[in-house]
Motif scaffolding. Structure first.
Motif, mmCIF file in Angstrom:
data_model
loop_
_atom_site.group_PDB
_atom_site.id
_atom_site.type_symbol
_atom_site.label_atom_id
_atom_site.label_comp_id
_atom_site.label_asym_id
_atom_site.label_seq_id
_atom_site.Cartn_x
_atom_site.Cartn_y
_atom_site.Cartn_z
ATOM 1 N N ASN A 213 -6.638 10.962 -12.901
ATOM 2 C CA ASN A 213 -7.071 12.073 -13.738
ATOM 3 C C ASN A 213 -8.072 12.932 -12.972
ATOM 4 O O ASN A 213 -9.205 12.536 -12.754
ATOM 5 C CB ASN A 213 -7.708 11.529 -15.023
ATOM 6 N N GLY A 214 -7.635 14.114 -12.555
ATOM 7 C CA GLY A 214 -8.514 14.992 -11.792
ATOM 8 C C GLY A 214 -9.725 15.460 -12.568
ATOM 9 O O GLY A 214 -10.777 15.732 -11.994
ATOM 10 N N PHE A 215 -9.610 15.551 -13.900
ATOM 11 C CA PHE A 215 -10.734 16.022 -14.701
ATOM 12 C C PHE A 215 -11.930 15.079 -14.608
ATOM 13 O O PHE A 215 -13.072 15.512 -14.764
ATOM 14 C CB PHE A 215 -10.317 16.181 -16.164
ATOM 15 N N ILE A 282 -13.573 19.684 -6.812
ATOM 16 C CA ILE A 282 -12.942 18.394 -7.047
ATOM 17 C C ILE A 282 -12.158 18.409 -8.351
ATOM 18 O O ILE A 282 -12.612 18.928 -9.357
ATOM 19 C CB ILE A 282 -13.994 17.281 -7.106
ATOM 20 N N GLY A 283 -10.966 17.815 -8.299
ATOM 21 C CA GLY A 283 -10.173 17.667 -9.504
ATOM 22 C C GLY A 283 -9.037 18.651 -9.661
ATOM 23 O O GLY A 283 -8.355 18.642 -10.681
ATOM 24 N N ILE A 284 -8.776 19.502 -8.667
ATOM 25 C CA ILE A 284 -7.659 20.434 -8.800
ATOM 26 C C ILE A 284 -6.342 19.709 -8.566
ATOM 27 O O ILE A 284 -6.285 18.663 -7.936
ATOM 28 C CB ILE A 284 -7.770 21.616 -7.830
ATOM 29 N N LYS A 285 -5.264 20.290 -9.089
ATOM 30 C CA LYS A 285 -3.936 19.722 -8.903
ATOM 31 C C LYS A 285 -3.394 20.118 -7.538
ATOM 32 O O LYS A 285 -3.319 21.301 -7.212
ATOM 33 C CB LYS A 285 -3.006 20.188 -10.020
ATOM 34 N N ASP A 286 -3.020 19.121 -6.771
ATOM 35 C CA ASP A 286 -2.506 19.315 -5.425
ATOM 36 C C ASP A 286 -1.024 19.699 -5.489
ATOM 37 O O ASP A 286 -0.325 19.368 -6.448
ATOM 38 C CB ASP A 286 -2.696 17.990 -4.674
ATOM 39 N N PHE A 295 -7.455 20.510 -12.713
ATOM 40 C CA PHE A 295 -7.744 21.932 -12.873
ATOM 41 C C PHE A 295 -6.685 22.784 -12.182
ATOM 42 O O PHE A 295 -6.076 22.366 -11.194
ATOM 43 C CB PHE A 295 -9.119 22.252 -12.307
ATOM 44 N N ASP A 296 -6.493 24.009 -12.687
ATOM 45 C CA ASP A 296 -5.451 24.899 -12.183
ATOM 46 C C ASP A 296 -5.934 25.849 -11.093
ATOM 47 O O ASP A 296 -5.161 26.207 -10.198
ATOM 48 C CB ASP A 296 -4.871 25.730 -13.330
ATOM 49 N N GLY A 324 -3.913 30.333 -6.833
ATOM 50 C CA GLY A 324 -2.734 29.626 -6.359
ATOM 51 C C GLY A 324 -2.836 29.111 -4.938
ATOM 52 O O GLY A 324 -1.824 28.716 -4.343
ATOM 53 N N ASN A 325 -4.030 29.070 -4.372
ATOM 54 C CA ASN A 325 -4.226 28.587 -3.005
ATOM 55 C C ASN A 325 -3.626 27.193 -2.817
ATOM 56 O O ASN A 325 -3.719 26.337 -3.697
ATOM 57 C CB ASN A 325 -5.733 28.570 -2.711
#
Length: 528
Positions: A213-215, A282-286, A295-296, A324-325
């Protein structure tokens, strides 16, 4: 740089960061969130440096030449590992050197993000992100940070041992449904001004069964005096303002403004007289689908602090507005592309990641006077629905009982409350309302009360009253993505001998950026 270097892989680290801010609209003027007291210009240029890397590499300068070394992906899980070696006049003109070799049994050997050269003893020190005890049922593997050394410029390496480990040795030692993954996935900074090495890791209390869970990921930091040459037993974790918890088996606290940190790298600017941290939060979706939730907005971010000993990081801002990086690895250097420790008014950011052909780049940054609005995150960040006594973070280790939105002890007033189902809500549901005057209240005995309410782009404001007294108006608007794990309000220091009442009253108004006035009540937690 030679082509064979571009084809070398590195690791499977991930997860990214920044120093968060406050719960509401985008823009410091609307929320009172502080701005960074400087500005910058950025020029981008494509560069194929460090293809297929997925962690923040760090260069080292030896006898006036820049060196990069790493164990390729093909070898990281072997006990006997090849070490790729490159050197050049700067980071953009590296050439392949004869490969080195090391024996690193017991865990994966992601060597390359923590190199330091000891001129006095002519010894190269290398820190390794190390993964072990993989289990496909878990959200993530176990991990730690290890040390190796070389006295022949990286041709042969000797494993010294662990320097940073989690609080408890085994997954089964952790109570509840989660375990601490461990302090790794790190970057390294040698603060020659202050006399310490710093390792900043991402960590997480990870499901024993389920997705990462990235959150709920966070940053933590440990340090070691440079005079102690990285020795095991000489590292200490930052814990609530002190450096007293041991690196081996000690507890740590969350780090960063609003407890959300940057996954990237650090450098000191003599122009600003501040340490800069640049990366993604920290916590973004790869782009590989990790973590399972997160996070988006994956924009490149920047923060600053004046004292690494205090870790007094300012709220982070977007260095580049790029939601969108897809390039999440960061190596920092001065304007010559050499020094990893100090820059002036200008610096270079080498930005890369694996499987992003043609997108790796160099950011040429020129700092200047000005002010830059910071990003926003909830003031209390994200936490799982159960406390973790293995942490020294005061919220992570809270002693509470949780009461969900469907509990009969929770009282709703005003018509129109509806049930909303969601996999991230406690017990799978939240109760929602959007009309002024609708309220939810709960009686409890204890010294602390925590309110969990989801944030989102259609959320509005609510008044929080304790024992009939207005404590705070909370704005639950968050534009980027739905947030289910945040605490919207925390109150401690109540009389534990008395019965208290918390009441949440929907205001029916909202932040100008919100599309609605919705309040999503998830749960209360109460206790000491």
């Amino acid at each position: 740089m030679k082509k064979d270097y571009l084809n070398q892989g590195i690791s499977i680290v991930l997860i990214l960061c920044c120093w968060g801010v406050s719960w509401a609209a985008e823009g410091a003027g609307e929320t009172g969130t502080p701005a960074l007291p400087f500005a910058w210009d950025v020029a981008q240029r494509a560069h194929p440096w460090l293809e297929n890397c997925d962690y923040p590499m760090r260069q080292v300068v030896i006898d006036g030449e820049v060196w990069i070394m790493h164990v390729p992906n093909s070898d990281v899980y072997k006990e006997q590992c090849k070490v790729c070696r490159f050197k050049g006049p700067d980071l953009e003109h590296l050439e392949r050197q004869p490969d080195g070799y090391g024996e690193f049994p017991g865990a994966a050997a992601f060597l390359g993000c923590g190199l330091w050269w000891d001129e006095e003893t002519r010894t190269l020190y290398g820190l390794m992100h190390s993964e072990y005890a993989h289990n496909n049922q878990q959200g993530w593997c176990s991990k730690k940070t290890r040390l190796a050394t070389s006295t022949d410029m990286g041709l042969t390496w000797t494993l010294v041992g662990d320097i940073l480990t989690r609080a408890l040795p085994n997954v089964a030692d952790y109570a509840g449904s989660c375990f601490e993954a461990g302090p790794a996935d790190f970057d390294f900074y040698a603060d020659t001004r202050g006399g310490y090495f710093y390792v900043t890791s991402w960590n997480s209390f990870t499901p024993k069964q389920g997705k990462l869970n990235g959150f709920t990921m966070y940053s933590e930091v440990a340090r070691c005096a440079i005079a102690d040459r990285m020795a095991p037993g000489k590292w200490y974790k930052f814990c609530n303002g002190t450096w007293t918890e041991p690196g081996l088996g000690g507890k740590s606290a969350r780090l960063g403004f609003s407890q959300r940190g940057i996954y990237g790298n650090t450098i000191y600017s003599t122009y600003l007289k501040k340490y800069l941290r640049i990366g993604t939060h920290i916590g973004i979706k790869d782009n590989r689908g990790m973590p399972g939730y997160g996070f988006d907005d994956r924009s490149v971010c920047i923060s600053a602090c004046t004292d690494l000993g205090k870790q007094d990081w300012l709220p982070m801002a977007r260095l580049l507005e790029e939601p969108g990086n897809t390039t999440f690895g960061f190596t920092l250097a001065d304007e010559k592309g050499m020094d990893p420790v100090v820059c002036g008014q200008k610096l270079r950011v080498y930005n890369y990641w694996q499987n992003v052909e043609g997108k790796n780049r160099v950011l040429d940054i020129s700092l200047k006077e000005g002010s830059t609005p910071s990003r926003y995150f909830p003031p209390y960040d994200s936490y799982t629905y159960e406390p973790h006594p293995e942490s020294c973070d005061p919220i992570e280790s809270r002693k509470t009982q949780i009461v969900g939105s469907a509990d009969p002890k929770v009282k709703y007033e005003g018509g129109g409350w509806t049930v909303e189902k969601g996999e991230h809500y406690y017990q799978g549901q939240a109760n929602t309302a959007s009309q002024a005057g609708q309220s939810v209240q709960f009686e409890f005995s204890g010294s602390a009360i925590y309110w969990r309410a989801a944030g989102g782009s259609d959320c509005g404001k609510a008044d929080v009253l304790i024992d009939g007294v207005l404590e705070k108006t909370v704005d639950c608007y968050f534009a980027e993505c739905p947030l289910a794990y945040q605490f919207a309000f925390i109150k401690t220091g109540l009389d534990p001998e008395k019965t208290h009442t918390i009441q949440i009253v929907v205001r029916g108004d909202k932040n100008p950026g919100s599309s609605g006035t919705m309040i999503r009540h998830i749960a209360f937690e109460y206790g000491s």
